[in-house]
Design an enzyme around this catalytic site. Structure first.
Site: not given
Ligand SMILES: *Cc1c(COP(=O)(O)O)cnc(C)c1O
Length: 416
Positions: A53, A55, A234
């Site tokens: 993670y 963020e 992608r």
């Protein structure tokens, strides 16, 4: 890549992946928005970075232990800025549509007006189509192509902009075979006090290699995907040269629209940007453009018509009405001879979008696989022969045989 664990723990998914690899190997891939990314990009995406993670942004995260992923994201940012000569970049967008959301959210309030290219004239859903967030959150209006020339007419765009007074003009397309004059769009935007967003998703590889004029330094914000002609994983990214806009784009992306970034995909993006900085990428894109021209020549010599009369970039939009075949029928019959492409509406379309009168034929993936100009011309001829003989099984079998011989000369992912 080693899938030995997956084969033991989840044979159903492992088998589906194996089948997809075989499918990709067994046909000539002409979907203009697809490509074959390198094994190095895929290794980065299949890494432990998916566990993390992160963020926030490098040096300003909301979680501990982000020192290593900061290296990854900083490299991705530095490389994409170098590749496009941009001052600022955000590489966290999960997709091209997400990159556009970030750009709009940085510039607009809900209900503001955007002017983009109409979907049925070659634009993208996220440029204001009514079924998309971009047509629901914002008041969207559109420009198209000139019905005669089948090209964008900047006088028409200027007249619509003057009448509609949008806050944002979007330039960029998903099915437009010609060079787009970003400078002219910037002039129109300036004249009506609008921001210009250029979405270069399809042509990002061409811009990076100098085969299409760059929107960087011309548009206020440039958005893109990474997985089309740029040949990465992608995903999406957003560029700007304006420091204030850069801050707004970062805020819009996180916390505005997304939570944690996909660090494994950002690593794949960094690898792809590194590849695109190599001289070999410029050569690759040169072949992409040449192969698209040869595909087009083969198809017109075979009796089909190219929308706008030709191509400047990596794709041809093909009008099938000379063969009296719909896009849907052509997509299906081409599939049976080992050619993968997609049906597409053409200007002045008479059919529903789900039927369509055209197909879109792109060269990025087949060029990665190694097809040359001569083979591209031949493939163009075979496409025309296939649609003109769609009910003659003998002809179709012969074409499929020739396609298979060509495929065998260019093995896909021999290392897998
Ligand atoms: C493909 C494309 C997108 C969207 O990309 P996704 O990753 O599928 O969301 C956006 N804009 C244009 C012009 C495109 O061609």
């Amino acid at each position: 890549m080693d899938f030995s664990n997956l084969h033991k723990t989840d044979p159903e998914i492992a088998s589906a992946i194996d089948q997809e690899l075989q499918r990709q190997r067994d046909s000539i891939e002409l979907i203009a928005s697809e490509n074959f990314t390198s094994p190095s990009v895929m290794e980065a995406m299949g890494s432990v970075l998916t566990n993390k993670y992160a963020e926030g942004y490098p040096g300003k995260r909301y979680y501990g232990g982000c020192e290593k992923v900061d290296i990854v994201e900083n490299l991705a940012i530095d490389r994409v800025c170098k590749l496009y000569g941009s001052k600022f970049a955000n590489v966290q967008a999960h997709s091209g549509s997400g990159a556009n959301m970030s750009a709009y959210m940085a510039l607009l309030q809900p209900g503001d007006k955007i002017l983009g290219m109409a979907l049925d004239n070659g634009g993208h859903l996220s440029h204001g189509a009514k079924v998309s967030f971009s047509g629901k959150v914002y008041h969207s209006v559109s420009y198209g192509v000139d019905p005669q020339t089948e090209r964008i007419n900047m006088d028409d765009v200027a007249a619509i902009a003057e009448r509609e007074k949008p806050q944002v003009i979007v330039a960029g397309a998903s099915a437009y075979p010609r060079t787009i004059d970003f400078e002219a769009f910037a002039e129109v935007a300036k004249s009506v006090g609008a921001y210009l967003v250029v979405d270069m998703a399809h042509i990002a590889g061409l811009v990076a290699a100098g085969y299409h004029p760059t929107p960087v330094g011309v548009a206020d914000i440039v958005t893109s995907t990474t997985h089309k002609s740029l040949r990465g994983p992608r995903g999406g990214f957003v560029l700007t040269n304006d420091e204030e806009l850069a801050k707004k784009i970062d805020k819009a992306t996180f916390p505005g629209l997304q939570g944690g970034p996909l660090m494994h995909v950002i690593a794949g993006k960094a690898v792809a940007f590194g590849e695109a900085l190599q001289p070999s990428f410029k050569e690759y894109i040169g072949r992409v453009v040449e192969n698209a021209a040869q595909l087009g020549k083969g198809m017109t010599d075979g009796g089909l018509r190219l929308v706008s009369g030709g191509t400047d970039n990596h794709l041809c939009l093909v009008d099938l009405t000379p063969a009296n075949v719909t896009g849907k029928e052509a997509e299906e019959v081409l599939g049976t001879v080992g050619i993968t492409c997609n049906k597409n509406t053409i200007p002045n379309e008479k059919q529903k979008a789900s039927i369509a009168s055209g197909v879109r034929i792109g060269s990025p993936a087949m060029t990665t696989r190694g097809f040359n100009a001569e083979e591209s011309y031949r493939i163009g001829q075979l496409i025309a022969q296939t649609v003109f003989n769609k009910d003659d099984q003998e002809v179709l079998d012969r074409i499929h045989g020739e396609i298979n011989d060509m495929l065998a000369k260019h093995p896909l992912y021999p290392e897998l």
